[in-house]
Write a protein that holds these residues in place. Sequence first.
Motif, PDB file in Angstrom:
ATOM      1  N   LYS A   6      65.254  17.919  91.538  1.00 38.60           N
ATOM      2  CA  LYS A   6      65.662  16.521  91.490  1.00 38.60           C
ATOM      3  C   LYS A   6      64.721  15.631  92.286  1.00 38.60           C
ATOM      4  O   LYS A   6      63.982  16.098  93.142  1.00 38.60           O
ATOM      5  CB  LYS A   6      67.062  16.379  92.081  1.00 38.60           C
ATOM      6  CG  LYS A   6      68.156  16.636  91.077  1.00 38.60           C
ATOM      7  CD  LYS A   6      69.489  16.285  91.711  1.00 38.60           C
ATOM      8  CE  LYS A   6      70.617  16.669  90.780  1.00 38.60           C
ATOM      9  NZ  LYS A   6      71.902  16.640  91.468  1.00 38.60           N
ATOM     10  N   TYR A   8      64.473  12.796  95.085  1.00 39.69           N
ATOM     11  CA  TYR A   8      65.304  12.347  96.191  1.00 39.69           C
ATOM     12  C   TYR A   8      64.764  11.062  96.784  1.00 39.69           C
ATOM     13  O   TYR A   8      63.562  10.828  96.784  1.00 39.69           O
ATOM     14  CB  TYR A   8      65.348  13.410  97.286  1.00 39.69           C
ATOM     15  CG  TYR A   8      66.229  14.567  96.936  1.00 39.69           C
ATOM     16  CD1 TYR A   8      67.590  14.522  97.221  1.00 39.69           C
ATOM     17  CD2 TYR A   8      65.711  15.701  96.317  1.00 39.69           C
ATOM     18  CE1 TYR A   8      68.409  15.587  96.897  1.00 39.69           C
ATOM     19  CE2 TYR A   8      66.526  16.754  95.989  1.00 39.69           C
ATOM     20  CZ  TYR A   8      67.879  16.691  96.285  1.00 39.69           C
ATOM     21  OH  TYR A   8      68.687  17.732  95.965  1.00 39.69           O
ATOM     22  N   ALA A  11      64.904  10.560 103.008  1.00 44.09           N
ATOM     23  CA  ALA A  11      66.025  11.152 103.717  1.00 44.09           C
ATOM     24  C   ALA A  11      66.211  10.473 105.056  1.00 44.09           C
ATOM     25  O   ALA A  11      65.254  10.077 105.695  1.00 44.09           O
ATOM     26  CB  ALA A  11      65.775  12.630 103.916  1.00 44.09           C
ATOM     27  N   ILE A  17      71.884  16.688 100.971  1.00 38.44           N
ATOM     28  CA  ILE A  17      70.790  17.059 100.084  1.00 38.44           C
ATOM     29  C   ILE A  17      71.303  17.929  98.947  1.00 38.44           C
ATOM     30  O   ILE A  17      71.181  17.593  97.776  1.00 38.44           O
ATOM     31  CB  ILE A  17      69.675  17.786 100.857  1.00 38.44           C
ATOM     32  CG1 ILE A  17      69.136  16.892 101.971  1.00 38.44           C
ATOM     33  CG2 ILE A  17      68.554  18.166  99.911  1.00 38.44           C
ATOM     34  CD1 ILE A  17      68.157  17.553 102.881  1.00 38.44           C
ATOM     35  N   CYS A  18      71.871  19.058  99.295  1.00 36.09           N
ATOM     36  CA  CYS A  18      72.328  19.963  98.257  1.00 36.09           C
ATOM     37  C   CYS A  18      73.321  20.954  98.865  1.00 36.09           C
ATOM     38  O   CYS A  18      73.384  21.096 100.082  1.00 36.09           O
ATOM     39  CB  CYS A  18      71.143  20.705  97.645  1.00 36.09           C
ATOM     40  SG  CYS A  18      70.203  21.626  98.864  1.00 36.09           S
TER      41      CYS A  18
END
Lengths: 292, 252, 262
Positions: A6, A8, A11, A17-18
Amino acid sequence: MSFYSKDYPIAYPGLLICPAFELGEKTTDSQEIIRYIPGHGVAEQNYELNGHTMKALTATLIGSIDFEEDEMATQTPIPTTEASNDGASKEGDGQEISDNEAGGKGERRYIVTVKDQNALERNVNEDFANNLPREGSIVLVRVTRISLQRANVEILAVENKTLPKDSGVGSNGTGVTAAGGGSGAATFSVSQASSDLGETFRGIISARDVRATDRDKVKIMESFRPGDIVRAQVISLGDGSNYHLSTAKNDLGVVFARAFNGAGGLMYAIDWQTMVAPSTGSMELRKCAKPF
Amino acid sequence: MNISDRRRILGPSNAKLLTFDKSGPVEIEPISSSSVPNSTSMYIENGLICNANGSSYLEVTGSTSEADRTLMLTSVYGPRPSRGAFNAKATLSVQFKEVTLEKIPAGELKELCNFLSNVFNAVINLERYPKSGIDVFLSLIHSSNGSQLYELESIISTCVNGITLALIDAGIEIFDTVSAGIYEKHIVAFVKNGTEIVGFWKGKDSASESEDILSIIEQCKLDYLKNRKAMVEYLVRCNDKEDHLQHEVTKQ
Amino acid sequence: MVLSVTEKLYLHESLVSNPPARPDGRSADQFRPIEIFTDFLPTSNGSSKIVASDGTECIVSAKCKVVDHTLEEDLIEVDVDIAGHRDDSPLVQGTLSVLNRVLLSQIDRGSLRLTKKYSFKLYIDVLVLSSYSHPLTLISFAIYSALNSTLLPTLISSDDDLDVAELPTFHDYDLTKLTIKVPVLFTVAVCGKNVIVDPASSESDVANNGILVTWYDGKVTAPVRTLGLNEDYVSGITPQSLADGLKLIEDIAPKVVKALDS
């Protein structure tokens, strides 16, 4: 779509995140499991989702998210109990990993890190502020004191990592000294214990960790001298005040040294244990880092 | 030569007088409050202190009147080596200082520091920094609140937000962008998008005594979400541009 | 007692389980047995000694002084000394500040009023002889019982001294009982979703967070706040746990106060 492919946004601390693992491609007889391992700037935390806890990876720093496949650890079968205990459901479809699905099937691992964008340009791996020496990291140290059994050193930097701005100001000779040092009058703080400005982490290289062969014949005097810059590896966090370091590898040892205990010129290694000062031709013994 | 000038107050005859630039008091431009009632505005700037590992400057204009302002400078030093016993984790210390007028009693400041270090013990990824100490220094530059000498509530929430920003600036790993929200003398520091509380402070009794604690927390959460949004927006924008452009966020 | 990492983890797991399994077998809302002795110091106006079952011991003495309340703002002054902790340590300073503030803000100044000009000022000295858990609850219990057993000299001169400048004079041996409402402080530990009251030291070591709750005059009042009980396990708590903690105190505080009064 898998999380690792993906896109992103930038951050920031707390950004989800996952999940800790998800289900990948499914064929008739096997189920691929993708596991995400928190690396630098990422932490695994428990999140509550619809009543049950699941593990998810969150960012702890500002930067861009990077997924790197861990080739080494692939194909390690995961214990079935672990998978069922976590009861992790995928965010998207809420699919549960059950025992029979997880049992002994292929697994892919991704190490998730958050990287500073500036660092990417600097062409150094995982470059970021605040990298403390830990087990296995290569550090550059300066010898401060030698005795028959050991050499005391101060750690100047972790190799390929940036230093925090205020670390070891005195020893590194860079940076502006903080007035009041960020410690000063403060009572009952860590700063009281380490009140000196520009202090660095200290380490010890014991005689038996100087080289890999003939360990019992090592003489510290013939390996290091005060002032030498040495490339060493951290073998343990040691005790309260000292890291334990080792130079027992070919590429570890003295990298810079001056002749006559620092009075002479810079010396160059000519073999594994000799360095020579080109101006005077005088030779001194050292445990040199791989000179070629 | 002037005989009477034994102490050399006048200096030598060829001395030049020191002249100063003409500079009146700097006009502070009012932050675009856009006169929305009950809106607090926040001005953020990171990395002002060059010898600290990370720092943040926060200017919060209060909700009730333009005169309510809290100016706070936070600096983070470390992780630096700690001496003595082996520590598998970093030790956190928080020090608070009023730079200008000292109005807050010393005991209260100690309580505040204890409270803040407790909040951030839960938030900083301390395991990543063995054998070291992280020092946080808060300097309250200015705080005014009309009738009161100081308003501890707004100071506390500014502290929480300021420390978070400074830690991020220092690149110290924190689990979440923690931020605080105020409602009627209650301050709540939240993490995980408001689902968890890391700090709760109620120093004085408020008018809304009868109100249920959960609804108070809910109100604080609204304020928290606003604060956090402003902080994250600032951080992301700074990271995008790289040059730390001044940035102003007016919360609606 | 210093617990190992494994012991702590085990303890944490058992406290998080439902219902919490506390190491001494108490239920979540149960206090440890305490013993209180009052009025045993001959030189002070009121005193108490409290001993908890884990050996925590605390002595409180209250002394009074006549002051001009137009000049003296604060009519109560608390001093705390905890054995084994320096006077400027965070624990002592924090405890001191909380107690001073709570007592000053909650206790009615009128109850210490002597005449129109003079009041009693109470000096409360707290000495914690040995502390194995967070001592705040015990200290506040001790202050509560000390102040409720405090006897002050009886005034025999007129209580209207605004016109006539006159120092208050007291009866030679008659004493009047001090009647004031005293706030009580509770510490609650939050472990996972459980809230437990009166955490022992081992429980404090693994608690996710602590809550300090003040109980005064039949209701929860300020200050209420989270309190760090350790550095290793501290983490966020859900709003529900905070509400549960307050609810727990609302349930048990009347009983505790009743027990202290008896």
